[in-house]
Structure formats: C-alpha cells, structure tokens
Design a protein around this motif. Sequence first.
Motif, PDB file in Angstrom:
ATOM      1  N   VAL A 138       0.873  -1.173   0.000  1.00 16.71           N
ATOM      2  CA  VAL A 138       0.000   0.000   0.000  1.00 16.71           C
ATOM      3  C   VAL A 138       0.912   1.225   0.000  1.00 16.71           C
ATOM      4  CG1 VAL A 138      -1.792   1.291   1.218  1.00 16.71           C
ATOM      5  CG2 VAL A 138      -1.785  -1.203   1.314  1.00 16.71           C
ATOM      6  N   PRO A 139       0.826   2.108  -0.977  1.00 18.71           N
ATOM      7  CA  PRO A 139       1.742   3.245  -1.053  1.00 18.71           C
ATOM      8  C   PRO A 139       1.419   4.329  -0.031  1.00 18.71           C
ATOM      9  CG  PRO A 139       0.112   3.415  -2.782  1.00 18.71           C
ATOM     10  CD  PRO A 139      -0.128   2.088  -2.107  1.00 18.71           C
ATOM     11  N   ALA A 140       2.445   5.072   0.342  1.00 21.29           N
ATOM     12  CA  ALA A 140       2.259   6.204   1.248  1.00 21.29           C
ATOM     13  C   ALA A 140       1.539   7.333   0.517  1.00 21.29           C
ATOM     14  CB  ALA A 140       3.614   6.684   1.752  1.00 21.29           C
ATOM     15  N   PRO A 141       0.773   8.154   1.242  1.00 22.04           N
ATOM     16  CA  PRO A 141       0.019   9.252   0.608  1.00 22.04           C
ATOM     17  C   PRO A 141       0.891  10.192  -0.212  1.00 22.04           C
ATOM     18  CG  PRO A 141      -0.749   8.914   2.847  1.00 22.04           C
ATOM     19  CD  PRO A 141       0.456   8.046   2.688  1.00 22.04           C
ATOM     20  N   GLU A 142       2.128  10.407   0.217  1.00 23.57           N
ATOM     21  CA  GLU A 142       2.989  11.352  -0.507  1.00 23.57           C
ATOM     22  C   GLU A 142       3.397  10.850  -1.892  1.00 23.57           C
ATOM     23  OE1 GLU A 142       5.585   9.483   2.826  1.00 23.57           O
ATOM     24  OE2 GLU A 142       3.531  10.221   2.579  1.00 23.57           O
ATOM     25  N   LYS A 143       3.147   9.586  -2.177  1.00 19.72           N
ATOM     26  CA  LYS A 143       3.450   9.036  -3.504  1.00 19.72           C
ATOM     27  C   LYS A 143       2.299   9.216  -4.494  1.00 19.72           C
ATOM     28  CE  LYS A 143       7.550   6.993  -2.961  1.00 19.72           C
ATOM     29  NZ  LYS A 143       8.720   7.274  -3.830  1.00 19.72           N
ATOM     30  N   ILE A 197       1.355   5.193 -12.689  1.00 22.69           N
ATOM     31  CA  ILE A 197       1.848   4.075 -11.882  1.00 22.69           C
ATOM     32  C   ILE A 197       0.713   3.644 -10.963  1.00 22.69           C
ATOM     33  CG2 ILE A 197       3.565   3.351 -10.194  1.00 22.69           C
ATOM     34  CD1 ILE A 197       5.396   5.546 -11.310  1.00 22.69           C
ATOM     35  N   GLY A 198       0.445   2.343 -10.908  1.00 19.71           N
ATOM     36  CA  GLY A 198      -0.762   1.891 -10.232  1.00 19.71           C
ATOM     37  C   GLY A 198      -1.961   2.176 -11.114  1.00 19.71           C
ATOM     38  N   PHE A 249     -10.350   2.720 -10.051  1.00 17.76           N
ATOM     39  CA  PHE A 249     -10.797   1.406  -9.587  1.00 17.76           C
ATOM     40  C   PHE A 249     -10.542   1.164  -8.099  1.00 17.76           C
ATOM     41  CE2 PHE A 249     -10.767   1.265 -14.107  1.00 17.76           C
ATOM     42  CZ  PHE A 249     -11.874   0.486 -14.421  1.00 17.76           C
ATOM     43  N   GLY A 250     -10.278   2.242  -7.347  1.00 18.16           N
ATOM     44  CA  GLY A 250     -10.416   2.174  -5.898  1.00 18.16           C
ATOM     45  C   GLY A 250      -9.194   1.985  -5.046  1.00 18.16           C
ATOM     46  N   PHE A 251      -8.087   1.509  -5.589  1.00 24.27           N
ATOM     47  CA  PHE A 251      -6.889   1.333  -4.766  1.00 24.27           C
ATOM     48  C   PHE A 251      -6.182   2.678  -4.615  1.00 24.27           C
ATOM     49  CE2 PHE A 251      -2.308   0.505  -4.418  1.00 24.27           C
ATOM     50  CZ  PHE A 251      -2.293  -0.327  -3.316  1.00 24.27           C
ATOM     51  N   PRO A 252      -5.629   3.020  -3.444  1.00 25.82           N
ATOM     52  CA  PRO A 252      -5.423   2.220  -2.241  1.00 25.82           C
ATOM     53  C   PRO A 252      -6.497   2.370  -1.160  1.00 25.82           C
ATOM     54  CG  PRO A 252      -4.147   4.219  -2.065  1.00 25.82           C
ATOM     55  CD  PRO A 252      -4.867   4.294  -3.384  1.00 25.82           C
ATOM     56  N   TRP A 253      -7.596   3.040  -1.463  1.00 28.40           N
ATOM     57  CA  TRP A 253      -8.667   3.158  -0.466  1.00 28.40           C
ATOM     58  C   TRP A 253      -9.313   1.798  -0.220  1.00 28.40           C
ATOM     59  CZ3 TRP A 253      -7.568   6.393  -4.473  1.00 28.40           C
ATOM     60  CH2 TRP A 253      -7.148   7.678  -4.137  1.00 28.40           C
ATOM     61  N   PHE A 254      -9.384   0.999  -1.283  1.00 31.51           N
ATOM     62  CA  PHE A 254      -9.896  -0.363  -1.178  1.00 31.51           C
ATOM     63  C   PHE A 254      -8.754  -1.332  -1.494  1.00 31.51           C
ATOM     64  CE2 PHE A 254     -13.477   2.334  -2.249  1.00 31.51           C
ATOM     65  CZ  PHE A 254     -14.464   1.916  -1.351  1.00 31.51           C
ATOM     66  N   GLY A 255      -8.636  -2.375  -0.696  1.00 28.36           N
ATOM     67  CA  GLY A 255      -7.548  -3.340  -0.889  1.00 28.36           C
ATOM     68  C   GLY A 255      -7.899  -4.453  -1.838  1.00 28.36           C
ATOM     69  N   GLY A 256      -9.184  -4.552  -2.168  1.00 27.23           N
ATOM     70  CA  GLY A 256      -9.706  -5.589  -3.043  1.00 27.23           C
ATOM     71  C   GLY A 256     -11.197  -5.680  -2.790  1.00 27.23           C
ATOM     72  N   GLY A 257     -12.009  -5.633  -3.846  1.00 25.66           N
ATOM     73  CA  GLY A 257     -13.455  -5.606  -3.643  1.00 25.66           C
ATOM     74  C   GLY A 257     -13.856  -4.389  -2.827  1.00 25.66           C
ATOM     75  N   ALA A 258     -14.749  -4.606  -1.845  1.00 24.76           N
ATOM     76  CA  ALA A 258     -15.221  -3.517  -0.993  1.00 24.76           C
ATOM     77  C   ALA A 258     -14.450  -3.420   0.315  1.00 24.76           C
ATOM     78  CB  ALA A 258     -16.715  -3.706  -0.690  1.00 24.76           C
ATOM     79  N   VAL A 259     -13.363  -4.175   0.459  1.00 26.15           N
ATOM     80  CA  VAL A 259     -12.593  -4.195   1.707  1.00 26.15           C
ATOM     81  C   VAL A 259     -11.674  -2.975   1.775  1.00 26.15           C
ATOM     82  CG1 VAL A 259     -10.925  -5.476   3.096  1.00 26.15           C
ATOM     83  CG2 VAL A 259     -12.670  -6.711   1.791  1.00 26.15           C
ATOM     84  N   GLU A 297      -4.587   1.475   6.036  1.00 26.63           N
ATOM     85  CA  GLU A 297      -3.871   2.736   5.858  1.00 26.63           C
ATOM     86  C   GLU A 297      -4.775   3.879   5.387  1.00 26.63           C
ATOM     87  OE1 GLU A 297      -1.011  -0.668   5.245  1.00 26.63           O
ATOM     88  OE2 GLU A 297      -3.086  -0.172   4.699  1.00 26.63           O
ATOM     89  N   TYR A 298      -5.848   3.565   4.653  1.00 24.88           N
ATOM     90  CA  TYR A 298      -6.696   4.610   4.077  1.00 24.88           C
ATOM     91  C   TYR A 298      -8.149   4.515   4.546  1.00 24.88           C
ATOM     92  CZ  TYR A 298      -2.931   5.932   0.877  1.00 24.88           C
ATOM     93  OH  TYR A 298      -1.738   6.384   0.346  1.00 24.88           O
ATOM     94  N   LYS A 299      -8.382   3.787   5.626  1.00 27.30           N
ATOM     95  CA  LYS A 299      -9.766   3.552   6.068  1.00 27.30           C
ATOM     96  C   LYS A 299     -10.461   4.824   6.534  1.00 27.30           C
ATOM     97  CE  LYS A 299      -8.446   2.102  10.777  1.00 27.30           C
ATOM     98  NZ  LYS A 299      -8.973   3.279  11.474  1.00 27.30           N
ATOM     99  N   ASP A 300      -9.697   5.822   6.948  1.00 23.86           N
ATOM    100  CA  ASP A 300     -10.310   7.061   7.442  1.00 23.86           C
ATOM    101  C   ASP A 300     -10.385   8.138   6.363  1.00 23.86           C
ATOM    102  OD1 ASP A 300     -10.633   6.002  10.005  1.00 23.86           O
ATOM    103  OD2 ASP A 300      -8.584   6.557  10.566  1.00 23.86           O
ATOM    104  N   GLN A 301      -9.971   7.807   5.140  1.00 17.99           N
ATOM    105  CA  GLN A 301     -10.021   8.776   4.057  1.00 17.99           C
ATOM    106  C   GLN A 301     -11.194   8.471   3.129  1.00 17.99           C
ATOM    107  OE1 GLN A 301      -6.441   9.797   2.037  1.00 17.99           O
ATOM    108  NE2 GLN A 301      -5.110   9.357   3.796  1.00 17.99           N
TER     109      GLN A 301
END
Length: 426
Positions: free
Chosen positions: A213-218, A227-228, A290-300, A304-308
């Motif tokens: 999971v990348p850091a926000p500054e990336k 990328i991604g 398509f949702g990454f990195p807020w979602f790790g796969g599907g709706a999960v 690291e980004y659960k509060d964003q």
Amino acid sequence: MRPVFLAALLSSAALVTSALAQGALPAETKAKVDDLVKLQGMQSTNTAPAPEIPQTGRKADAIRKTLAKIKLPEGFKIDLYAIVPDARAIAVGPNAGVLFVGTRKTKVYTVTDRDKDRVADEVRAFAPGIDFKIPNGVCFSKDGVLTVVEQNRVLSFPAAEFFYENPDVAAGIVVKQGELIPASEESYNHTARVCRVGPDGKTYIALGQPYNVPAPEKMDLYRTHGIGGIVRMDADGKNREVYATGIRNSVGIDFAADKSLWFTDNQVDGMGDDKPPGELNHATKAGENFGFPWFGGGAVRTVEYKDQTPPAGVVAPVAELAPHAADLGLTFYNGRQFPQAYRGGIFIAEHGSWNRTEPVGARVMFAPVVDGKVGQPKPFAEGWLTGDGEYLGRPVDVAVLLDGSLLVSDDAAGAIYRISYENDAK
C-alpha cells in the motif's frame, strides 16, 4: 505495418546511422546499447544465433507426468507445448502463429511449431544481442508489429514473426530507458508489465506500483505517470495518457469484442487468508478509478486509508476472485475449437498464493461473459497445487492459439501447455 511506427523507425534509423558515422554517441551509450543502436541503424551486430532450448529428455518427461494429474472438463486434454525457461506473458503471432514469450529475467523467447503438429519444434532466445531487463510484457498489433515492455523501457519489432530467426532484427525504441516510469520509482517489486494493442491502435500498458500500500505522498506522482494504473500511447510512443487509475498491480489485460478493456488486479497482502478478494475489472472509458489504495480488493477498505474518503465514482470489480490466488494473465476466448459455452468468455491464470496459511490458486479459471455481463469464475484446469500444499506448477498467462486451442504459461516449470478440445459434440 502501422504507418506512424514505420516513419518513426526509418527516421530513427537515419539519425542513428548518422550518429554512428560521426562518432556523436557518448562512449557509455556505445558500451551499453551498441547492439540496439546498430539494429536501429539497420546494421549487423555480428551476434551469434541463440542456442536451442532442448525439448525432450528428463524435464519434458517430468512435466508430462505432472500434466497427467491436471483436471479438466470432459472433452478437454492438456499437453506440453514447449519448454520455455521462466515463461511468462505470451504473444501469438497473427500471421504464422509463432509465439513470443516474455520473462521476468533478461530474455524473450520464440517458440516455433514448423510442422503444425501442435508441439514446438524449436525454442530460442529472441534478438540475443539486446540487453533486455525484465521483458515480461509482449503483445502484437494486427499487422504484426511486436511490442516488448520491460521494467522501464518499451521496444518495437516490425515483422518480428518473419525475421526472428536472424539474431539481427529491425528494432525501434518506443519509450526510452528510464522514461516509462521515473527512474526513482524503479523497484524489485511489481515489475512485470503487460501490454495490449487496443482496437484504437494505441498500446495499453499496465504499470504496477511497487508497494503493498503506497504512502500518501506518492499518490500525486503515481497519478501523473499512471503508476498503479494503465497508460496508453500511440505506436511510436507519442500522445501518452493515463487511461485508468486506482489499480494495485495488474498483470493481465485484454479487450472484449465490444472494444472495452478488462483486467485482473492483485489485492493487498497481510489482511488475512480470506480477505480481500482478487478482482476482475471492466473499464468502459478513459479516466475511471478502480479504488486502490482506499480499497484493498473488492469492498474491503485498507487499514492505511480507512479514514479517508475514496474518490467519487470508484468502479467496483465485475467479479471477485479467491483471496490471494494471484490472478495474472487473462484472455477472451475468440476461437472456435471450444464448445459454444466458452466462446466470448474469459480465461484467467492464477499463479497461486505465496503468503496464505492454506495455499490456493495455481489453476486456470473461466468466467462466461454474455451481453457484457460476467458470470461467476470457476476452475477450468486445476491440479498444479497438491493437497499437501506443494506447487507442481504456477500458471502465469493464457493465450488463444490460431487453431483455437488455449495456451498456458508456467514460470515455475518453465513451460507452455496446450489445452485442446476433441469431443465431436460441440
């Protein structure tokens, strides 16, 4: 041949020939890319032909013994097509059916079935004078231009199917070394690029980002360069744009008959055996997220980004796959050999899990697609993962041979398999 690419190749050849004649190329460039420079200038490199890879013997016998354990639907059978070291992405030549096979190492291989008995007669390294670096991605245009996508460079080879036997082949640089992604973002992780030439004639390339999971500054840097995500460009590398974002690491893309792009994506690791799921995605237009990195796969959600708050309009996967099965290559079945139920559907290669307490994957999945709607993916070919958790092979990519059979690459066994259908009742 695509006119834009041909013009660029001729222009490049003229410039390189002039530079060589005038001694204008830097010494370090001459030392490291001399053969590629010569090929661009239509000059001989005096490189010897690559040795043949043996296709018989103890290794071939052992692989066939493993294939006897693979389970398939009734009427199908699987055979060894070729021994190809480190076999990854497969590109089937549109004219003669010669295979070009990428690797995560330093070679691209050619696979030739001269007598058309559906078993390879010859396997050799392609363009042995070129210093490839992780040339995983290989794809063809309809008019026979081969594109090879490395970790951080893109090369093209016009008429590769017809001139591959000579160590010297016409070559063009589509994206220079260090310009596919910023050199600062080169990594040992998620380096396996894949590509497809789309219905619009543009080259589409999936660029995995290197982190779990990348850091926000990336994020701004990655969004800018794709990328991604997935980028697309003209045949000569011009007019590059970011086509899709929010993708962790896709190692399988293909176009449907309706010209839309579908792709697999590998989910976040370290969240447990059973979450998050793998993804099969469908892109219908440029600019989708398509949702990454807020979602790790599907709706999960990721920790690291659960509060964003995720971006508006995030596109959910059209199908979820087994968690951590490592879904890689995919292809639409556009052949006629298989029964009607398989036509237009999607085959997916699962490489198999690496950090799951109960291993899963190492199989080929199939998902029917009817009127743009995908059904639940189900195992089609399995048995490379034993009940004891041992991997007898690890599928990487799938491709349709010109006769309608299905090819499967396996980088663990170093082989390509051929799945055919022989039941008369189709």
